[in-house]
Design a protein around this motif. Sequence first.
Motif, PDB file in Angstrom:
ATOM      1  N   GLY A  83      98.876 -69.263  39.216  1.00  0.00           N
ATOM      2  CA  GLY A  83      99.218 -67.960  38.611  1.00  0.00           C
ATOM      3  C   GLY A  83      98.546 -67.662  37.276  1.00  0.00           C
ATOM      4  O   GLY A  83      97.960 -66.593  37.003  1.00  0.00           O
ATOM      5  N   LYS A  84      98.739 -68.931  36.504  1.00  0.00           N
ATOM      6  CA  LYS A  84      97.920 -68.755  35.205  1.00  0.00           C
ATOM      7  C   LYS A  84      96.521 -68.410  35.308  1.00  0.00           C
ATOM      8  O   LYS A  84      95.989 -67.692  34.435  1.00  0.00           O
ATOM      9  N   VAL A  85      95.985 -69.421  36.082  1.00  0.00           N
ATOM     10  CA  VAL A  85      94.353 -69.185  36.211  1.00  0.00           C
ATOM     11  C   VAL A  85      94.034 -67.781  36.850  1.00  0.00           C
ATOM     12  O   VAL A  85      92.980 -67.034  36.059  1.00  0.00           O
ATOM     13  N   MET A  86      94.790 -67.329  37.637  1.00  0.00           N
ATOM     14  CA  MET A  86      94.345 -65.886  38.467  1.00  0.00           C
ATOM     15  C   MET A  86      94.597 -64.843  37.333  1.00  0.00           C
ATOM     16  O   MET A  86      93.955 -63.830  37.374  1.00  0.00           O
ATOM     17  N   LYS A 105      91.416 -62.394  37.041  1.00  0.00           N
ATOM     18  CA  LYS A 105      91.558 -61.041  37.755  1.00  0.00           C
ATOM     19  C   LYS A 105      90.928 -60.125  36.782  1.00  0.00           C
ATOM     20  O   LYS A 105      90.006 -59.205  37.503  1.00  0.00           O
ATOM     21  N   PRO A 106      91.136 -59.937  35.632  1.00  0.00           N
ATOM     22  CA  PRO A 106      90.415 -58.883  34.734  1.00  0.00           C
ATOM     23  C   PRO A 106      88.898 -59.218  34.790  1.00  0.00           C
ATOM     24  O   PRO A 106      88.301 -58.041  34.678  1.00  0.00           O
ATOM     25  N   LYS A 107      88.641 -60.240  34.397  1.00  0.00           N
ATOM     26  CA  LYS A 107      87.139 -60.660  34.439  1.00  0.00           C
ATOM     27  C   LYS A 107      86.239 -60.429  35.602  1.00  0.00           C
ATOM     28  O   LYS A 107      85.338 -59.935  35.502  1.00  0.00           O
ATOM     29  N   ALA A 157      88.123 -71.221  33.189  1.00  0.00           N
ATOM     30  CA  ALA A 157      89.762 -70.571  33.337  1.00  0.00           C
ATOM     31  C   ALA A 157      90.492 -71.569  33.442  1.00  0.00           C
ATOM     32  O   ALA A 157      91.636 -71.627  32.863  1.00  0.00           O
ATOM     33  N   ILE A 158      90.148 -72.949  34.422  1.00  0.00           N
ATOM     34  CA  ILE A 158      91.246 -73.752  34.694  1.00  0.00           C
ATOM     35  C   ILE A 158      91.518 -74.312  33.280  1.00  0.00           C
ATOM     36  O   ILE A 158      92.456 -74.898  32.943  1.00  0.00           O
ATOM     37  N   THR A 159      90.103 -74.730  32.617  1.00  0.00           N
ATOM     38  CA  THR A 159      90.180 -75.503  31.344  1.00  0.00           C
ATOM     39  C   THR A 159      90.846 -74.601  30.254  1.00  0.00           C
ATOM     40  O   THR A 159      91.798 -75.422  29.676  1.00  0.00           O
ATOM     41  N   ALA A 160      90.769 -73.394  30.234  1.00  0.00           N
ATOM     42  CA  ALA A 160      91.434 -72.490  29.053  1.00  0.00           C
ATOM     43  C   ALA A 160      92.908 -72.484  29.165  1.00  0.00           C
ATOM     44  O   ALA A 160      93.552 -72.484  28.511  1.00  0.00           O
ATOM     45  N   SER A 161      93.234 -72.569  30.390  1.00  0.00           N
ATOM     46  CA  SER A 161      94.714 -72.328  30.980  1.00  0.00           C
ATOM     47  C   SER A 161      95.403 -73.651  30.562  1.00  0.00           C
ATOM     48  O   SER A 161      96.754 -73.685  30.646  1.00  0.00           O
ATOM     49  N   GLY A 162      94.902 -74.567  30.789  1.00  0.00           N
ATOM     50  CA  GLY A 162      95.344 -76.029  30.744  1.00  0.00           C
ATOM     51  C   GLY A 162      96.265 -76.064  32.222  1.00  0.00           C
ATOM     52  O   GLY A 162      97.244 -77.151  32.241  1.00  0.00           O
ATOM     53  N   ALA A 163      95.703 -75.493  33.146  1.00  0.00           N
ATOM     54  CA  ALA A 163      96.379 -75.864  34.394  1.00  0.00           C
ATOM     55  C   ALA A 163      96.332 -77.287  34.851  1.00  0.00           C
ATOM     56  O   ALA A 163      95.223 -77.874  35.139  1.00  0.00           O
ATOM     57  N   LEU A 212      88.757 -70.949  45.722  1.00  0.00           N
ATOM     58  CA  LEU A 212      88.384 -72.038  44.977  1.00  0.00           C
ATOM     59  C   LEU A 212      89.241 -72.640  43.960  1.00  0.00           C
ATOM     60  O   LEU A 212      89.407 -73.709  43.606  1.00  0.00           O
ATOM     61  N   ILE A 213      90.248 -71.689  43.408  1.00  0.00           N
ATOM     62  CA  ILE A 213      90.984 -72.266  42.390  1.00  0.00           C
ATOM     63  C   ILE A 213      92.069 -73.237  42.879  1.00  0.00           C
ATOM     64  O   ILE A 213      92.464 -74.391  42.331  1.00  0.00           O
ATOM     65  N   LYS A 214      92.460 -72.901  44.248  1.00  0.00           N
ATOM     66  CA  LYS A 214      93.375 -73.792  45.085  1.00  0.00           C
ATOM     67  C   LYS A 214      92.695 -75.050  45.157  1.00  0.00           C
ATOM     68  O   LYS A 214      93.444 -76.183  45.054  1.00  0.00           O
TER      69      LYS A 214
END
Length: 149
Positions: free
Chosen positions: A119-122, A126-128, A106-112, A141-143
């Motif tokens: 917020g972009k990653v969440m 969240k739906p997944k 998700a981090i890769t897909a969002s380009g975070a 983990l995201i943080k």
Amino acid sequence: MGLKEQITEDMKAAMRAKDTAKLSAIRLITAAMKQKEVDERIELNDTHVLAIIEKMIKQRKDSISQFEAGGRQDLADIEKAELTILSTYMPAGLSEAEIQAEVTSAITASGAAGPQDMGKVMAILKPKLAGRADMGVVSALIKSALTKA
């Protein structure tokens, strides 16, 4: 069969079997579902039902810790029984490694690039992961992943 229909069928089965504990817990779920349908004027899908059950599970866990701290084991046992029944409707949980893999993709897909993009990653995760992972753990983990980046 959708989750809502499954809960209704389980309620009928519990009535026939005279399983009062299970019937009580299922009635709590149906009451919460009807309340949401009336309040928001929507027809619930599986995602909505999972969110309701997830919230109820969190409430039960909080209640159990409070009752045990207050020395009310009898009430804690009732909450534990409800928690067991509620948990049967949740999908199988993901392992720590599976959650980490989802976070990384998700981090890769969002380009975070940093913590400001959390917020972009969440929004992607969240739906997944709804109902399959503790979102508090996912958030941590995201943080940590974005802080290292």
